[in-house]
Scaffold this motif. Structure first.
Motif, PDB file in Angstrom:
ATOM      1  N   HIS A   1      -0.693  -0.615  -4.204  1.00  0.00           N
ATOM      2  CA  HIS A   1      -2.047  -0.066  -4.177  1.00  0.00           C
ATOM      3  C   HIS A   1      -1.967   1.429  -3.872  1.00  0.00           C
TER       4      HIS A   1
ATOM      5  N   ASN B   1       0.834  -1.197   0.000  1.00  0.00           N
ATOM      6  CA  ASN B   1       0.000   0.000   0.000  1.00  0.00           C
ATOM      7  C   ASN B   1       0.875   1.256   0.000  1.00  0.00           C
TER       8      ASN B   1
ATOM      9  N   ALA C   1     -10.541   0.004  -6.724  1.00  0.00           N
ATOM     10  CA  ALA C   1     -11.251  -0.308  -5.488  1.00  0.00           C
ATOM     11  C   ALA C   1     -12.297   0.774  -5.263  1.00  0.00           C
TER      12      ALA C   1
ATOM     13  N   SER D   1      -7.563   3.325  -5.431  1.00  0.00           N
ATOM     14  CA  SER D   1      -8.767   3.548  -4.619  1.00  0.00           C
ATOM     15  C   SER D   1      -9.647   4.640  -5.196  1.00  0.00           C
ATOM     16  N   THR D   2     -10.946   4.369  -5.236  1.00  0.00           N
ATOM     17  CA  THR D   2     -11.910   5.405  -5.609  1.00  0.00           C
ATOM     18  C   THR D   2     -13.024   5.409  -4.566  1.00  0.00           C
ATOM     19  N   HIS D   3     -13.715   6.547  -4.486  1.00  0.00           N
ATOM     20  CA  HIS D   3     -14.704   6.702  -3.409  1.00  0.00           C
ATOM     21  C   HIS D   3     -16.060   7.169  -3.908  1.00  0.00           C
TER      22      HIS D   3
ATOM     23  N   GLY E   1      -3.707   5.398  -3.537  1.00  0.00           N
ATOM     24  CA  GLY E   1      -4.919   6.164  -3.240  1.00  0.00           C
ATOM     25  C   GLY E   1      -4.979   7.398  -4.121  1.00  0.00           C
TER      26      GLY E   1
ATOM     27  N   LYS F   1     -10.264   2.862   8.863  1.00  0.00           N
ATOM     28  CA  LYS F   1      -9.621   3.977   8.156  1.00  0.00           C
ATOM     29  C   LYS F   1      -9.831   5.269   8.928  1.00  0.00           C
TER      30      LYS F   1
END
Ligand code: TZP
Ligand code: MG
Length: 209
Positions: A84, A69, A127, A108-110, A86, A137
């Motif tokens: 990975h 990460n 993700a 990563s997506t939100h 962000g 988190k």
């Protein structure tokens, strides 16, 4: 990415498990993990590096893939299987240049917009999360729920999708049914350190049903 892999994507956390990344990797592999992400938000890079190096030695005795990460430098130095990233990490195009074509790069997506935009990037999976409420988190983004997960799946076609956030033995099959290829799990796997292997076994057993 080879989704003959298990659909369970465990992520290590030394604060929750109160164990080194290496020890968590050992216990997760014993429970049937095929891909593991090492996530370290607090330790000095030097200490994370040493622990991750040992974890890689364990994983290399098996086919288990190790994803780091955040830290492209550590992934490169250890010849890990990937990284990975962000939204605020090194841009994936540069991670790709550094790590090469074979590296697995996750992102990563939100929300739906970030997920749709991520399709333009040189990544192997995206993700989406947090799907459910998470205590793991710090400062988590807004929970997206299963509805957004479904919309992301519709928007991205068959692009590999990892769901993360609040995923447990009780809810993970629903998340897979709603469109995730893999479920990333931290708290539910690690919060009882003596039961990590047993819990991982339960996940890998139940993913088949
Ligand atoms: N990104 C979105 S939610 C999350 C991360 C890293 C934490 C997931 O942890 P848990 O314990 O499985 O909810
Ligand atoms: Mg990051």
């Amino acid at each position: 990415m080879n989704f003959e892999l298990s659909k369970i994507y465990p992520i290590t956390d030394t604060r929750i498990a109160k164990l080194s990344h290496t020890e968590q990797v050992k216990r997760l592999i014993a429970g049937g993990a095929t891909i593991i992400q090492l996530r370290e938000k607090y330790a000095a890079p030097k200490n994370f590096f040493a622990d991750a190096k040992e974890a890689l030695i364990i994983a290399r005795k098996t086919d288990v893939k190790i994803i780091i990460n955040d830290r492209v430098d550590i992934a490169l130095a250890l010849k890990a299987d990937g990284v990975h990233l962000g939204q605020d990490d090194l841009p994936s195009a540069y991670a790709r240049k550094i790590l090469g074509e074979k590296a697995i790069i996750g992102f990563s997506t939100h929300n739906l917009k970030q997920a749709a935009e991520a399709l333009k990037l040189p990544i192997d999976y995206l993700a989406i999360g947090p799907v459910f409420t998470t205590k793991t988190k710090e400062n988590p983004e807004e929970t997206v729920g299963v509805e957004i997960l479904k919309k992301v799946r519709e928007a991205i076609g068959d692009f590999p999708l990892v769901a993360i956030g609040g995923i447990t033995l009780e809810n993970f099959r629903e998340v897979l049914n709603e469109g995730a290829d893999l479920v990333a799990v931290i708290g539910d796997l690690l919060s009882e350190p003596d039961k990590i292997t047993e819990k991982m076994r339960k996940f890998t057993h139940q993913e088949k049903f």
